[in-house]
Design an enzyme around this catalytic site. Sequence first.
Site, PDB file in Angstrom:
ATOM      1  CE  LYS A 185      36.628 -48.873 -19.577  1.00  0.00           C
ATOM      2  NZ  LYS A 185      35.874 -49.835 -18.758  1.00  0.00           N
ATOM      3  CB  ILE A 201      36.813 -56.040 -19.112  1.00  0.00           C
ATOM      4  CG1 ILE A 201      36.697 -56.576 -17.674  1.00  0.00           C
ATOM      5  CG2 ILE A 201      38.169 -56.376 -19.717  1.00  0.00           C
ATOM      6  CD1 ILE A 201      37.748 -56.106 -16.710  1.00  0.00           C
ATOM      7  CG  MET A 212      31.986 -52.335  -8.279  1.00  0.00           C
ATOM      8  SD  MET A 212      30.663 -53.527  -8.551  1.00  0.00           S
ATOM      9  CE  MET A 212      29.273 -52.412  -8.680  1.00  0.00           C
ATOM     10  NE  ARG A 213      37.443 -48.639 -12.472  1.00  0.00           N
ATOM     11  CZ  ARG A 213      37.068 -47.383 -12.664  1.00  0.00           C
ATOM     12  NH1 ARG A 213      36.712 -46.974 -13.872  1.00  0.00           N
ATOM     13  NH2 ARG A 213      37.058 -46.531 -11.672  1.00  0.00           N
ATOM     14  CG  HIS A 246      25.635 -60.682 -12.396  1.00  0.00           C
ATOM     15  ND1 HIS A 246      25.931 -59.335 -12.289  1.00  0.00           N
ATOM     16  CD2 HIS A 246      24.291 -60.767 -12.493  1.00  0.00           C
ATOM     17  CE1 HIS A 246      24.803 -58.654 -12.320  1.00  0.00           C
ATOM     18  NE2 HIS A 246      23.799 -59.479 -12.451  1.00  0.00           N
ATOM     19  N   GLY A 261      35.198 -57.479  -0.722  1.00  0.00           N
ATOM     20  CA  GLY A 261      36.108 -58.592  -0.965  1.00  0.00           C
ATOM     21  C   GLY A 261      35.766 -59.873  -0.234  1.00  0.00           C
ATOM     22  CB  SER A 262      32.724 -61.352   1.287  1.00  0.00           C
ATOM     23  OG  SER A 262      31.783 -61.339   0.252  1.00  0.00           O
ATOM     24  CG  ASN A 263      32.221 -63.466  -3.645  1.00  0.00           C
ATOM     25  OD1 ASN A 263      31.813 -64.627  -3.614  1.00  0.00           O
ATOM     26  ND2 ASN A 263      31.417 -62.422  -3.509  1.00  0.00           N
ATOM     27  CG  ASN A 309      31.740 -60.699 -13.489  1.00  0.00           C
ATOM     28  OD1 ASN A 309      32.293 -60.320 -12.457  1.00  0.00           O
ATOM     29  ND2 ASN A 309      30.544 -60.246 -13.851  1.00  0.00           N
TER      30      ASN A 309
HETATM   31  C1  GRF Z   1      29.130 -60.070  -5.276  1.00  0.00           C
HETATM   32  O1  GRF Z   1      27.773 -60.140  -4.955  1.00  0.00           O
HETATM   33  C2  GRF Z   1      29.354 -60.407  -6.724  1.00  0.00           C
HETATM   34  O2  GRF Z   1      28.411 -61.306  -7.239  1.00  0.00           O
HETATM   35  C3  GRF Z   1      29.204 -59.074  -7.402  1.00  0.00           C
HETATM   36  O3  GRF Z   1      29.758 -58.148  -6.499  1.00  0.00           O
HETATM   37  C4  GRF Z   1      29.636 -58.635  -5.178  1.00  0.00           C
HETATM   38  C5  GRF Z   1      30.978 -58.521  -4.520  1.00  0.00           C
HETATM   39  O4  GRF Z   1      30.925 -58.742  -3.134  1.00  0.00           O
HETATM   40  N1  GRF Z   1      29.837 -59.072  -8.697  1.00  0.00           N
HETATM   41  P1  GRF Z   1      32.263 -58.899  -2.316  1.00  0.00           P
HETATM   42  O5  GRF Z   1      33.099 -57.630  -2.493  1.00  0.00           O
HETATM   43  O6  GRF Z   1      32.990 -60.106  -2.835  1.00  0.00           O
HETATM   44  O7  GRF Z   1      31.861 -59.074  -0.874  1.00  0.00           O
END
Ligand code: GRF
Length: 189
Positions: free
Chosen positions: A61, A89, A86-87, A105, A11-13, A103
């Site tokens: 799902k 949609i 990580m799924r 990526h 969850g750093s993003n 999303n």
């Molecule tokens: C990120 O690198 C994002 O691009 C990818 O998953 C990662 C998630 O990292 N889809 P975090 O959980 O936000 O640290």
Amino acid sequence: MNLAVFASGTGSNFQALVDDPAIFPAIKLLVCDKKTAPVIRRAEQAGIPVFVFTAKDYVDKASFEQEILDELARYSVDLCVLAGYMRLIGPTLLGTFQNRIVNLHPSLLPAFPGKDAIGQAYQARVEETGVTAHFVDSGMDTGPVIAQEKVVIAQEDTIETLTEKIHQVEHRFYPAVVKQLMASGKEVE
Ligand code: GRF
């Protein structure tokens, strides 16, 4: 505009979105598919409601996505922001939120879709990789690209330093993209 962030892991993003004062008030919900994910603690600390589910507890799902839809309706969510969810949609969510799911990526799509995109780019010895924000469709990292930013792979980069560089770009890039979408509103009608 009300946002739900979807995440499965660190969850750093998610944190970068929370830490942006122009975005934080719009985040109404965290959707998470892993009870032990560190991102849940981040949401709790920020006072953001969490909907956590375990896919195995549902017959399919469509069933858990229907529950997600109910939660999204409860918080009048307009835009779903995937940040390490990580799924794939499925049609249930896509049907209601077409062009309203974005999303992030860690590659320059269409190069290196799927898992471990940073590792894939590193192994391929390409000179540059990057990050992509795109709308989600039924494929794996295939929807229309909204924005991209390049990251150079230096000769001295290791997989660790490259990963760190990409994450640093993501934490600046994704909040900027989300703010753009919030401001325009048009792309997410
Ligand atoms: C990120 O690198 C994002 O691009 C990818 O998953 C990662 C998630 O990292 N889809 P975090 O959980 O936000 O640290």
